[in-house]
Structures are given as structure tokens and as C-alpha cells.
Scaffold this motif. Structure first.
Motif, PDB file in Angstrom:
ATOM      1  N   VAL A  33       0.819  -1.211   0.000  1.00  0.00           N
ATOM      2  CA  VAL A  33       0.000   0.000   0.000  1.00  0.00           C
ATOM      3  C   VAL A  33       0.856   1.266   0.000  1.00  0.00           C
ATOM      4  O   VAL A  33       0.584   2.204  -0.754  1.00  0.00           O
ATOM      5  CB  VAL A  33      -0.990   0.009   1.190  1.00  0.00           C
ATOM      6  N   ALA A  34       1.893   1.303   0.816  1.00  0.00           N
ATOM      7  CA  ALA A  34       2.755   2.500   0.878  1.00  0.00           C
ATOM      8  C   ALA A  34       3.430   2.742  -0.470  1.00  0.00           C
ATOM      9  O   ALA A  34       3.491   3.877  -0.955  1.00  0.00           O
ATOM     10  CB  ALA A  34       3.793   2.351   1.982  1.00  0.00           C
ATOM     11  N   LEU A  35       3.907   1.687  -1.104  1.00  0.00           N
ATOM     12  CA  LEU A  35       4.542   1.806  -2.409  1.00  0.00           C
ATOM     13  C   LEU A  35       3.513   2.192  -3.477  1.00  0.00           C
ATOM     14  O   LEU A  35       3.800   2.986  -4.362  1.00  0.00           O
ATOM     15  CB  LEU A  35       5.228   0.490  -2.783  1.00  0.00           C
ATOM     16  N   TYR A  36       2.309   1.652  -3.365  1.00  0.00           N
ATOM     17  CA  TYR A  36       1.229   2.007  -4.290  1.00  0.00           C
ATOM     18  C   TYR A  36       0.945   3.511  -4.222  1.00  0.00           C
ATOM     19  O   TYR A  36       0.845   4.185  -5.241  1.00  0.00           O
ATOM     20  CB  TYR A  36      -0.035   1.212  -3.956  1.00  0.00           C
ATOM     21  N   ILE A  37       0.855   4.036  -3.015  1.00  0.00           N
ATOM     22  CA  ILE A  37       0.594   5.470  -2.838  1.00  0.00           C
ATOM     23  C   ILE A  37       1.750   6.287  -3.413  1.00  0.00           C
ATOM     24  O   ILE A  37       1.528   7.296  -4.092  1.00  0.00           O
ATOM     25  CB  ILE A  37       0.363   5.795  -1.352  1.00  0.00           C
ATOM     26  N   GLU A  38       2.953   5.826  -3.187  1.00  0.00           N
ATOM     27  CA  GLU A  38       4.136   6.521  -3.698  1.00  0.00           C
ATOM     28  C   GLU A  38       4.171   6.536  -5.233  1.00  0.00           C
ATOM     29  O   GLU A  38       4.597   7.512  -5.843  1.00  0.00           O
ATOM     30  CB  GLU A  38       5.391   5.819  -3.166  1.00  0.00           C
ATOM     31  N   LYS A  39       3.683   5.461  -5.849  1.00  0.00           N
ATOM     32  CA  LYS A  39       3.751   5.316  -7.305  1.00  0.00           C
ATOM     33  C   LYS A  39       2.390   5.482  -7.989  1.00  0.00           C
ATOM     34  O   LYS A  39       2.222   5.025  -9.119  1.00  0.00           O
ATOM     35  CB  LYS A  39       4.322   3.944  -7.648  1.00  0.00           C
ATOM     36  N   ILE A  40       1.449   6.129  -7.356  1.00  0.00           N
ATOM     37  CA  ILE A  40       0.092   6.220  -7.901  1.00  0.00           C
ATOM     38  C   ILE A  40       0.062   6.821  -9.302  1.00  0.00           C
ATOM     39  O   ILE A  40      -0.670   6.347 -10.172  1.00  0.00           O
ATOM     40  CB  ILE A  40      -0.856   6.983  -6.941  1.00  0.00           C
ATOM     41  N   ASP A  41       0.867   7.843  -9.553  1.00  0.00           N
ATOM     42  CA  ASP A  41       0.879   8.450 -10.892  1.00  0.00           C
ATOM     43  C   ASP A  41       1.343   7.451 -11.949  1.00  0.00           C
ATOM     44  O   ASP A  41       0.796   7.403 -13.049  1.00  0.00           O
ATOM     45  CB  ASP A  41       1.756   9.698 -10.916  1.00  0.00           C
ATOM     46  N   GLU A  42       2.327   6.649 -11.613  1.00  0.00           N
ATOM     47  CA  GLU A  42       2.803   5.615 -12.535  1.00  0.00           C
ATOM     48  C   GLU A  42       1.721   4.566 -12.790  1.00  0.00           C
ATOM     49  O   GLU A  42       1.504   4.133 -13.926  1.00  0.00           O
ATOM     50  CB  GLU A  42       4.039   4.940 -11.959  1.00  0.00           C
ATOM     51  N   MET A  43       1.017   4.164 -11.736  1.00  0.00           N
ATOM     52  CA  MET A  43      -0.051   3.171 -11.872  1.00  0.00           C
ATOM     53  C   MET A  43      -1.165   3.703 -12.776  1.00  0.00           C
ATOM     54  O   MET A  43      -1.664   2.996 -13.652  1.00  0.00           O
ATOM     55  CB  MET A  43      -0.643   2.797 -10.509  1.00  0.00           C
ATOM     56  N   ILE A  44      -1.543   4.958 -12.589  1.00  0.00           N
ATOM     57  CA  ILE A  44      -2.590   5.577 -13.406  1.00  0.00           C
ATOM     58  C   ILE A  44      -2.167   5.637 -14.872  1.00  0.00           C
ATOM     59  O   ILE A  44      -2.953   5.320 -15.769  1.00  0.00           O
ATOM     60  CB  ILE A  44      -2.940   6.980 -12.879  1.00  0.00           C
ATOM     61  N   GLU A  45      -0.935   6.013 -15.123  1.00  0.00           N
ATOM     62  CA  GLU A  45      -0.443   6.111 -16.503  1.00  0.00           C
ATOM     63  C   GLU A  45      -0.430   4.749 -17.190  1.00  0.00           C
ATOM     64  O   GLU A  45      -0.797   4.625 -18.353  1.00  0.00           O
ATOM     65  CB  GLU A  45       0.953   6.744 -16.526  1.00  0.00           C
ATOM     66  N   ARG A  46      -0.038   3.718 -16.479  1.00  0.00           N
ATOM     67  CA  ARG A  46      -0.037   2.366 -17.055  1.00  0.00           C
ATOM     68  C   ARG A  46      -1.448   1.934 -17.425  1.00  0.00           C
ATOM     69  O   ARG A  46      -1.656   1.344 -18.487  1.00  0.00           O
ATOM     70  CB  ARG A  46       0.576   1.382 -16.066  1.00  0.00           C
ATOM     71  N   LYS A  47      -2.414   2.233 -16.584  1.00  0.00           N
ATOM     72  CA  LYS A  47      -3.813   1.881 -16.879  1.00  0.00           C
ATOM     73  C   LYS A  47      -4.344   2.715 -18.047  1.00  0.00           C
ATOM     74  O   LYS A  47      -5.054   2.217 -18.907  1.00  0.00           O
ATOM     75  CB  LYS A  47      -4.711   2.108 -15.658  1.00  0.00           C
ATOM     76  N   ARG A  48      -3.975   3.984 -18.075  1.00  0.00           N
ATOM     77  CA  ARG A  48      -4.424   4.863 -19.156  1.00  0.00           C
ATOM     78  C   ARG A  48      -3.957   4.334 -20.505  1.00  0.00           C
ATOM     79  O   ARG A  48      -4.718   4.244 -21.459  1.00  0.00           O
ATOM     80  CB  ARG A  48      -3.933   6.287 -18.946  1.00  0.00           C
ATOM     81  N   LYS A  49      -2.688   3.935 -20.577  1.00  0.00           N
ATOM     82  CA  LYS A  49      -2.139   3.398 -21.828  1.00  0.00           C
ATOM     83  C   LYS A  49      -2.836   2.095 -22.226  1.00  0.00           C
ATOM     84  O   LYS A  49      -3.110   1.872 -23.396  1.00  0.00           O
ATOM     85  CB  LYS A  49      -0.644   3.190 -21.705  1.00  0.00           C
ATOM     86  N   LEU A  50      -3.116   1.256 -21.254  1.00  0.00           N
ATOM     87  CA  LEU A  50      -3.779  -0.019 -21.529  1.00  0.00           C
ATOM     88  C   LEU A  50      -5.182   0.205 -22.088  1.00  0.00           C
ATOM     89  O   LEU A  50      -5.617  -0.474 -23.009  1.00  0.00           O
ATOM     90  CB  LEU A  50      -3.862  -0.870 -20.254  1.00  0.00           C
ATOM     91  N   LEU A  51      -5.874   1.183 -21.527  1.00  0.00           N
ATOM     92  CA  LEU A  51      -7.292   1.356 -21.862  1.00  0.00           C
ATOM     93  C   LEU A  51      -7.546   2.464 -22.884  1.00  0.00           C
ATOM     94  O   LEU A  51      -8.691   2.798 -23.144  1.00  0.00           O
ATOM     95  CB  LEU A  51      -8.069   1.646 -20.565  1.00  0.00           C
ATOM     96  N   MET A  52      -6.495   3.038 -23.448  1.00  0.00           N
ATOM     97  CA  MET A  52      -6.628   4.181 -24.345  1.00  0.00           C
ATOM     98  C   MET A  52      -7.677   3.976 -25.428  1.00  0.00           C
ATOM     99  O   MET A  52      -8.494   4.243 -25.473  1.00  0.00           O
ATOM    100  CB  MET A  52      -5.321   4.537 -24.987  1.00  0.00           C
ATOM    101  N   ASP A  53      -7.869   3.309 -26.226  1.00  0.00           N
ATOM    102  CA  ASP A  53      -8.797   3.330 -27.347  1.00  0.00           C
ATOM    103  C   ASP A  53     -10.130   2.652 -27.072  1.00  0.00           C
ATOM    104  O   ASP A  53     -10.750   2.163 -28.006  1.00  0.00           O
ATOM    105  CB  ASP A  53      -8.131   2.741 -28.582  1.00  0.00           C
ATOM    106  N   LEU A  54     -10.577   2.613 -25.861  1.00  0.00           N
ATOM    107  CA  LEU A  54     -11.865   1.959 -25.575  1.00  0.00           C
ATOM    108  C   LEU A  54     -13.017   2.871 -25.856  1.00  0.00           C
ATOM    109  O   LEU A  54     -13.024   4.024 -25.743  1.00  0.00           O
ATOM    110  CB  LEU A  54     -11.923   1.489 -24.114  1.00  0.00           C
TER     111      LEU A  54
END
Length: 55
Positions: A34-55
Motif C-alpha cells: 500500500v505505501a509503495l502504491y501510494i508513492e507510485k500512484i501516478d505511474e499506476m494511473i499512466e499504465r492503466k491509461r495506456k492499456l485502456l486508451m482506445d476503448l
């Protein structure tokens, strides 16, 4: 469970999945700590954005 639909998951330890029309599947997982997730939240969001881009 069949792999038929795209799943968007949010939170530590979750995995989002995109199913393409040709049947190909891609997954993006979030870190489990959880602590690492909070620290890297922007990275996690960007990875999901790229995955879901053309939906």
C-alpha cells in the motif's frame, strides 16, 4: 471464468485486463504494498491509461 471482457481494477494488488476483439489479452498489475502504491500512484494511473486508451 472466461476471458471475455475488459476489467478495470483500482487499488493495491489489483490487475486490470483488456480483451481485444481478436481475442488477445493484456494485463497491468498494481504493486501490492500500500505505501509503495501510494508513492507510485501516478505511474499506476499512466499504465492503466495506456492499456485502456482506445476503448
Amino acid at each position: 471464468m472466461e476471458e471475455k471482457q475488459t476489467i478495470v481494477a483500482c487499488g493495491a494488488g489489483t490487475i486490470s485486463k483488456r480483451v481485444y476483439p481478436d481475442g488477445r489479452i493484456e494485463r497491468r498489475e498494481n504493486v501490492k504494498d500500500v505505501a509503495l502504491y501510494i508513492e507510485k500512484i501516478d505511474e499506476m494511473i499512466e499504465r492503466k491509461r495506456k492499456l485502456l486508451m482506445d476503448l
